[in-house]
Design a protein around this motif. Structure first.
Motif, PDB file in Angstrom:
ATOM      1  N   GLY A 921      44.966  58.556  54.382  1.00  0.00           N
ATOM      2  CA  GLY A 921      45.597  59.110  53.186  1.00  0.00           C
ATOM      3  C   GLY A 921      45.828  58.013  52.163  1.00  0.00           C
ATOM      4  O   GLY A 921      45.099  57.020  52.087  1.00  0.00           O
ATOM      5  N   ARG A 922      46.869  58.196  51.330  1.00  0.00           N
ATOM      6  CA  ARG A 922      47.135  57.183  50.298  1.00  0.00           C
ATOM      7  C   ARG A 922      47.422  55.843  50.957  1.00  0.00           C
ATOM      8  O   ARG A 922      48.296  55.714  51.812  1.00  0.00           O
ATOM      9  N   PHE A 923      46.678  54.830  50.512  1.00  0.00           N
ATOM     10  CA  PHE A 923      46.731  53.518  51.145  1.00  0.00           C
ATOM     11  C   PHE A 923      46.951  52.471  50.069  1.00  0.00           C
ATOM     12  O   PHE A 923      46.111  52.259  49.195  1.00  0.00           O
ATOM     13  N   TRP A 924      48.120  51.822  50.110  1.00  0.00           N
ATOM     14  CA  TRP A 924      48.470  50.806  49.126  1.00  0.00           C
ATOM     15  C   TRP A 924      48.065  49.426  49.641  1.00  0.00           C
ATOM     16  O   TRP A 924      48.165  49.143  50.835  1.00  0.00           O
ATOM     17  N   TYR A 925      47.617  48.570  48.719  1.00  0.00           N
ATOM     18  CA  TYR A 925      47.248  47.220  49.143  1.00  0.00           C
ATOM     19  C   TYR A 925      47.499  46.231  48.020  1.00  0.00           C
ATOM     20  O   TYR A 925      47.616  46.578  46.845  1.00  0.00           O
ATOM     21  N   GLY A 926      47.571  44.982  48.411  1.00  0.00           N
ATOM     22  CA  GLY A 926      47.680  43.882  47.462  1.00  0.00           C
ATOM     23  C   GLY A 926      46.724  42.774  47.860  1.00  0.00           C
ATOM     24  O   GLY A 926      46.489  42.535  49.050  1.00  0.00           O
ATOM     25  N   GLN A 927      46.148  42.107  46.846  1.00  0.00           N
ATOM     26  CA  GLN A 927      45.228  41.003  47.072  1.00  0.00           C
ATOM     27  C   GLN A 927      45.681  39.795  46.276  1.00  0.00           C
ATOM     28  O   GLN A 927      46.126  39.922  45.134  1.00  0.00           O
ATOM     29  N   LEU A 928      45.550  38.626  46.890  1.00  0.00           N
ATOM     30  CA  LEU A 928      45.855  37.371  46.210  1.00  0.00           C
ATOM     31  C   LEU A 928      44.687  36.423  46.443  1.00  0.00           C
ATOM     32  O   LEU A 928      44.301  36.171  47.585  1.00  0.00           O
ATOM     33  N   SER A 929      44.110  35.907  45.342  1.00  0.00           N
ATOM     34  CA  SER A 929      42.940  35.042  45.444  1.00  0.00           C
ATOM     35  C   SER A 929      43.175  33.774  44.655  1.00  0.00           C
ATOM     36  O   SER A 929      43.789  33.783  43.580  1.00  0.00           O
ATOM     37  N   TYR A 930      42.648  32.675  45.205  1.00  0.00           N
ATOM     38  CA  TYR A 930      42.681  31.400  44.488  1.00  0.00           C
ATOM     39  C   TYR A 930      41.274  30.812  44.528  1.00  0.00           C
ATOM     40  O   TYR A 930      40.683  30.649  45.598  1.00  0.00           O
ATOM     41  N   SER A 931      40.711  30.523  43.354  1.00  0.00           N
ATOM     42  CA  SER A 931      39.344  30.029  43.282  1.00  0.00           C
ATOM     43  C   SER A 931      39.280  28.850  42.321  1.00  0.00           C
ATOM     44  O   SER A 931      39.966  28.835  41.294  1.00  0.00           O
ATOM     45  N   PHE A 932      38.461  27.859  42.661  1.00  0.00           N
ATOM     46  CA  PHE A 932      38.187  26.800  41.713  1.00  0.00           C
ATOM     47  C   PHE A 932      36.779  26.279  41.943  1.00  0.00           C
ATOM     48  O   PHE A 932      36.250  26.314  43.060  1.00  0.00           O
ATOM     49  N   ALA A 933      36.157  25.867  40.875  1.00  0.00           N
ATOM     50  CA  ALA A 933      34.810  25.320  40.950  1.00  0.00           C
ATOM     51  C   ALA A 933      34.905  23.845  41.308  1.00  0.00           C
ATOM     52  O   ALA A 933      35.759  23.112  40.813  1.00  0.00           O
ATOM     53  N   GLY A 934      34.018  23.425  42.174  1.00  0.00           N
ATOM     54  CA  GLY A 934      34.038  22.034  42.615  1.00  0.00           C
ATOM     55  C   GLY A 934      32.718  21.357  42.378  1.00  0.00           C
ATOM     56  O   GLY A 934      31.981  21.662  41.457  1.00  0.00           O
TER      57      GLY A 934
END
Length: 936
Positions: A921-934
């Motif tokens: 059914g209704r499914f709540w989520y959260g995402q956290l991302s950290y990206s950097f070019a090297g």
């Protein structure tokens, strides 16, 4: 869905037409070595404005769209859907995939699927859908009966750059298994920097929550530093969800649909005498934990398995993927890829049934002994202190021996774990020499499944003597001594393991032979060798057929074969706007024979904004090792089935037969391989048109037609056999007529489900693709897309040579034509972005279809399964190197539509089809991302 491929410091950037994902080149390729040639092709072009790339379906490099439809989905799009496994991603995003004709992890409840999640293009089954990683094969298997289907959940999403879906038969490209098309998971390459992600989601009604973390680390630029190394790791934990947790799945009884998936093997137990004078339950109507059933007399109890079934198994998944590339010269690059994935799942279902309704395998120690005589008979005599004397004498005036139909609560719920481990290695070298682009690569891929039984699987040879001792109370509580004795009969430990391997080497070369006025005349050819092997190692107890939960026995398999192949491809520019592609591939399968398959495709682009394309080719699929050599064994069908020639039929004495051995029960089946199987062959055709009036709008329509001959199926489903006994009666074996039911045929003692060639399958339809982008000034930009598939035909051949349409029906063929084929299925997305903000709303829709008729009324109730429409949403914010996202899947909280087939074609799943519907059914989520070019 937008199709801009991110340019990761030297990785290929696709041109605009390809970026709109209207088409990709669809010629012929060995497809075993993609990654190195892509980089070399880019390097060879230097700073030119158009870069040549190799995409799924060809080994000839080009700069524009080709003749076959390929759908591409980027890593960013995957993230925008809030999915955490490839199973969820392909059900949600790739409209060419008919999700409800595949096997998902939830299907493992009650069957020997090993927890494998497979995928099916065109509804033709996972065995006809080739899954690749960077153009190379993946070892399938992972189940004790299937050496072909790939567990897509073993492919880490974090490692993906994009996924390409070739919606066209590709046997002339990749050989066997590609009749329906190809799904190519393309991993990141030449990545520099870091990308770290954390995810948590939970359903609003509780159950099935997911925690996931992943990281990608890369260093070095193959162009400037001559090397690149990358490491990808991910870990995911999923909590279980049970049938009792959702209203639509907590009962197998649906009065409105006239359907019943309950069982007559209950606790408290139902009893019956051989002469039929006693029949019922001494405790009725006090049936708890079993139930009373409106479809049955109040004097009997029924067991409803649905509350105990895991809709989502508990799961833990982790994977690691590493790659190293080194440029020996500006034109020669060597590469090493290594990965290891591990999927662990725990399944739970109801306690095992034990009664004379279940056949013992002939090699079982009790098979020829009384009172068993080939059945798992439980007999209660008047000498037992638990004999229901008042009940028996009240019905018959006597105290006859009673047959007990028992649900073994004293051994508890069945619980087992599946562990799927997949090591995979690729070692290759490739480059450009003398105008030839070449590549040689070795591949080792393995899938190993181990199933451990934890509880609820008593040994027949131990539990049946205990149940026949007269000391077990079938109607109430038992003493600690009896419970301890029952627990001592349980089988625990390693049930079986399977190992599937692919070991091989391949080489390919390509070259522009001449520069013609209309374009380059290009050639590609190559050779491939691989060894396929399939090994199963069931425990001695499983081989003996003595473990009640497995419903039969499995025997070892140790088979392998060598496969040799050669291919050639020629791309011919005819005039500036018209080109053709000719291709041919030869495969030789040891023990099966050889096959040569040709293909021709063409593209005509009379205007910059108009493209016509088409193809015609042949395909084939060699029988898999498991289809050929799986030992034929005895098992049991799903529950809730009726014998149409005995159940609710009046016998010669005028008595209505409602024996629980014939009504709403399970029947013995025979499953297994067939060494006489012929290879499948196919004719494949496509014809399409693409309009792109501007860079902001595109429309595409591609018609397809597939004719599959000598279709190999894994047996006709028992539900379908018993629903249409006139059509499939030859697959039913009966015992001799019984004295208790004069004038009626004997009881069903076997339903034949062994593998067989089943004639032809014909599939036709149209894929539609529309995309648009709108600049709304200071308010940002909007994007819209809809990708859909319309089926005009889906027919399967009957044993008598006639054809039946299963379009919009529940298919009667198990893993053959495959599941439900909806007439229309689309996926629509609306996107918005403004500076650091972005938002996406997605719609997944499937038309209604005809359900299986109900099994509990006469005549049965016919009905349709309602259409299915769900919506997902996500909002994300970018802050420097950070990305924050929150979203909801199925934010309207729509329940899956009810179907009678849930507990039939998918065994113990009741009330819905787990193949395409998410029960959370209704499914709540959260995402956290950290990206950097090297870089360096």
């Amino acid at each position: 869905m937008s199709y801009t491929i991110m340019n990761e410091s030297g990785a290929a950037r696709l041109p605009r037409a390809v970026a709109h994902a209207l088409t990709y080149t669809g010629a012929v390729a060995l497809g075993l070595a993609v990654s190195a040639p892509i980089e070399q092709a880019v390097a060879a072009q230097g700073d030119q404005s158009l870069e040549t790339v190799i995409v799924t379906g060809s080994r000839i490099r080009r700069t524009d769209e080709g003749a076959l439809p390929v759908q591409s989905i980027t890593q960013a799009q995957i993230q925008s859907q809030g999915v955490t496994t490839s199973e969820q991603f392909l059900q949600t995003v790739s409209i060419a995939v008919q999700g409800n004709s595949n096997t998902v992890s939830a299907s493992g409840s009650g069957v020997t699927s090993g927890g494998v999640s497979s995928v099916s293009l065109r509804g033709l089954g996972s065995q006809r859908t080739l899954v690749l990683i960077d153009g190379r094969r993946v070892a399938g298997g992972g189940t004790i009966t299937d050496s072909t289907s790939v567990d897509i959940n073993s492919i880490p999403l974090a490692a993906l750059e994009r996924v390409e879906v070739l919606k066209e038969g590709a046997s002339s490209v990749y050989g066997s298994d590609a009749i329906a098309g190809v799904i190519n998971f393309i991993l990141r390459k030449n990545f520099q920097g870091a990308d770290v992600n954390a995810y948590y989601g939970d359903s609003e009604r509780g159950g099935g929550d997911v925690t996931k973390v992943s990281a990608v680390l890369g260093y070095g630029d193959i162009k400037s530093d001559r090397f690149n190394v990358m490491l990808v790791g991910s870990w995911q934990k999923e909590k279980p969800l049970f049938g009792r947790d959702r209203s639509f799945s907590r009962s197998s009884i649906n009065v409105a649909a006239g359907n019943d998936g309950t069982s007559g093997n209950t606790f408290p137990a139902n009893v019956a005498s051989e002469d039929g004078t006693v029949d019922g339950n001494p405790n009725a109507p006090d049936c708890a934990p079993s139930v009373t059933d409106p479809f049955f007399s109040p004097g009997v109890c029924r067991y409803d398995p649905s509350p105990e079934v895991a809709l989502f198994p508990e799961a833990e998944r982790w994977s690691v993927y590493g790659t190293a590339r080194y440029a020996f010269t500006p034109n020669i690059t060597g590469y090493l890829e290594a990965s290891y994935s591990s999927n662990w799942m725990e399944f739970t279902i109801q306690p095992v049934p034990l009664s004379d309704q279940f056949v013992l395998p002939p090699n079982n120690p009790l098979f020829n002994l009384a009172p068993y005589n080939g059945f798992a008979t439980v007999l209660l005599t008047p000498t037992s202190p638990f004999y229901p004397t008042a009940f028996a004498t009240g019905q018959s005036g006597a105290t006859p021996d009673l047959l007990v139909r028992y649900r073994s609560v004293i051994t508890g719920n069945r619980r087992w774990t599946d562990q799927i481990n997949q090591p995979r290695f690729v070692l290759g070298i490739g480059g450009d020499s003398g105008g030839w682009n070449w590549d040689v690569a070795g591949l080792y891929s393995e899938t190993k499944l181990t199933e451990d039984f934890k509880n609820g699987g008593p040994a027949y040879s131990q539990i049946l003597p205990l149940l026949n001792s007269g000391q077990v109370n079938f109607f109430g509580d038992n003493t600690p001594d009896i419970l301890a004795a029952a627990d001592a009969t349980q089988f625990r430990g390693r049930a079986y393991s399977t190992t599937t391997k692919i070991e091989g080497v391949a080489g390919s070369v390509s070259k522009d032979l001449a520069k013609l006025n209309a374009g380059p005349l290009a050639l590609a050819f190559g050779l491939e060798y691989r060894k396929e092997s399939f090994n199963t190692d069931p425990s001695a107890a499983i081989q003996s057929g003595d473990i009640a939960s497995y419903g039969g026995n499995f025997f070892p398999i140790d088979r392998s074969r060598n496969v040799y192949a050669a291919f050639a491809e020629l791309n011919i520019p005819i005039v500036q706007t018209l080109e053709a592609n000719l291709a041919v591939r030869y495969d030789d399968y040891e023990g099966t024979g050889s096959k040569t398959v040709p293909k021709i495709s063409a593209r005509w682009k009379p205007l910059d904004w108009l493209l016509f394309r088409g193809s015609a080719g042949q395909g084939f699929r060699a029988p898999s090792l498991s289809e050929l050599w799986q030992p034929q064994v005895t098992g049991v069908s799903g529950s809730g089935l009726n014998d149409p020639e005995r159940c609710n039929v009046v016998d010669a004495n005028g008595v209505l037969n409602q024996d629980s051995r014939d009504c709403a029960t399970q029947f013995p089946i025979t499953i297994g391989g067939n060494p006489n199987l012929k290879p499948e062959e196919s004719d494949n055709y496509t014809l399409g048109v693409v309009f792109e009036p501007s860079a902001d709008y595109s429309f595409g329509f591609d018609g397809f037609y597939i004719k599959l001959k000598e279709t190999i199926i894994f047996g006709v489903n028992p539900t379908a056999i018993l629903t249409d006994i006139g059509r499939f009666g030859d697959l039913v074996t009966r015992g001799p007529p019984e004295v208790a039911t004069p004038g009626l045929p004997g009881r069903i003692i076997n339903i034949d489900q062994v593998n067989l060639n089943f004639g032809e399958t014909k599939v036709a339809g149209v894929d539609a693709d529309f995309r648009a982008r709108f600049d709304i000034g200071k308010a940002g930009a909007l994007t819209a897309s809809i990708v859909g598939t319309y089926f005009a035909k889906y027919e399967i051949q009957n044993p008598d040579g006639s054809f039946d349409s299963i379009l919009g029906e529940v298919s009667p063929i198990t893993n053959g034509a495959g599941g439900v084929i909806p007439r229309w299925h689309h996926y629509l997305t609306l996107g918005w972005n403004l500076g650091p903000w972005e938002a996406t709303i997605a719609q997944n829709y499937q038309t209604s279809y005809h359900d299986l008729p109900g099994n509990a009324t006469d005549p049965p109730i016919t009905r349709d399964v309602a259409s299915y429409l769900i919506h997902d949403a996500q909002v994300a914010y970018h802050l420097e190197n950070w990305r924050f996202a929150v979203g909801a899947r199925n934010f309207t909280d729509r329940d899956p539509p009810y179907t009678n087939a849930g507990g039939g074609l998918n065994f113990f799943q009741a009330g819905y089809d787990p193949g395409y519907a998410d029960p959370r059914g209704r499914f709540w989520y959260g995402q956290l991302s950290y990206s950097f070019a090297g870089g360096k």
